[in-house]
Design a protein around this motif. Structure first.
Motif, short mmCIF file in Angstrom:
data_model
loop_
_atom_site.label_atom_id
_atom_site.label_comp_id
_atom_site.label_asym_id
_atom_site.label_seq_id
_atom_site.Cartn_x
_atom_site.Cartn_y
_atom_site.Cartn_z
N TRP A 1 41.86 29.71 61.70
CA TRP A 1 40.66 28.94 62.07
C TRP A 1 40.87 27.95 62.77
O TRP A 1 39.99 27.71 64.02
CB TRP A 1 40.08 28.36 60.72
CG TRP A 1 39.44 29.43 59.77
CD1 TRP A 1 39.87 29.66 58.61
CD2 TRP A 1 38.24 30.00 59.87
NE1 TRP A 1 38.92 30.76 58.07
CE2 TRP A 1 37.99 30.83 58.89
CE3 TRP A 1 37.23 29.98 61.00
CZ2 TRP A 1 36.96 31.53 58.79
CZ3 TRP A 1 36.09 30.89 60.75
CH2 TRP A 1 36.09 31.64 59.57
N VAL A 2 42.08 27.30 62.93
CA VAL A 2 42.36 26.33 63.78
C VAL A 2 42.62 26.80 65.33
O VAL A 2 42.11 26.38 66.30
CB VAL A 2 43.52 25.43 63.41
CG1 VAL A 2 43.95 24.30 64.38
CG2 VAL A 2 43.15 24.57 62.19
N LEU B 1 39.68 27.88 66.64
CA LEU B 1 38.69 26.73 67.13
C LEU B 1 39.13 26.32 68.58
O LEU B 1 38.45 26.05 69.41
CB LEU B 1 38.88 25.63 66.30
CG LEU B 1 38.28 24.49 66.76
CD1 LEU B 1 36.90 24.31 66.62
CD2 LEU B 1 38.53 23.14 65.59
N VAL C 1 33.17 29.32 66.71
CA VAL C 1 33.67 29.43 65.39
C VAL C 1 32.76 29.21 64.32
O VAL C 1 32.49 29.81 63.31
CB VAL C 1 35.01 28.43 65.41
CG1 VAL C 1 35.44 28.49 63.87
CG2 VAL C 1 35.81 28.90 66.39
N VAL C 2 31.85 27.98 64.44
CA VAL C 2 30.69 27.74 63.58
C VAL C 2 29.77 29.04 63.56
O VAL C 2 29.24 29.32 62.39
CB VAL C 2 29.94 26.49 63.90
CG1 VAL C 2 28.89 26.27 63.21
CG2 VAL C 2 31.03 25.21 63.75
N TYR D 1 31.50 31.70 61.55
CA TYR D 1 31.54 31.35 60.03
C TYR D 1 30.00 31.70 59.36
O TYR D 1 30.13 32.17 58.17
CB TYR D 1 31.92 29.89 59.94
CG TYR D 1 32.00 29.44 58.43
CD1 TYR D 1 33.06 30.03 57.66
CD2 TYR D 1 31.05 28.54 58.04
CE1 TYR D 1 33.01 29.45 56.40
CE2 TYR D 1 31.10 28.13 56.83
CZ TYR D 1 32.16 28.48 55.72
OH TYR D 1 32.07 28.05 54.57
N GLY E 1 36.39 27.55 71.11
CA GLY E 1 35.30 26.56 70.93
C GLY E 1 34.78 26.40 69.87
O GLY E 1 34.41 27.35 68.87
N PHE E 2 34.24 25.17 69.44
CA PHE E 2 33.71 25.10 68.38
C PHE E 2 32.28 25.54 67.80
O PHE E 2 32.22 26.17 66.92
CB PHE E 2 33.42 23.50 68.25
CG PHE E 2 32.84 22.85 66.80
CD1 PHE E 2 33.71 22.75 65.79
CD2 PHE E 2 31.51 22.73 66.86
CE1 PHE E 2 33.31 22.46 64.69
CE2 PHE E 2 30.99 21.99 65.61
CZ PHE E 2 31.98 21.85 64.40
N ALA E 3 31.54 25.64 68.69
CA ALA E 3 30.07 26.60 68.32
C ALA E 3 30.48 27.97 68.10
O ALA E 3 29.79 28.52 67.20
CB ALA E 3 29.37 26.38 69.77
#
Length: 42
Positions: free
Chosen positions: A4-5, A8, A16-17, A20, A12-14
């Motif tokens: 996951w890291v 990320l 990955v979210v 998920y 990018g954060f968006a």
């Protein structure tokens, strides 16, 4: 957790979210499709 890291930092954060949340919703969507496909009892 390391996967996951790395996702990320690479995507990018968006992204990955979003992935998920879609992954978590998959079971609920399958259940909704199953319920909608049931024939109605009349």
């Amino acid at each position: 957790m390391d996967e996951w890291v790395s996702l990320l930092f690479n995507h990018g954060f968006a992204a990955v979210v979003a992935f998920y949340l879609l992954h978590r919703m998959e079971k609920k969507l399958d259940l909704l499709i199953t319920v909608c496909d049931r024939p109605t009892s009349e």
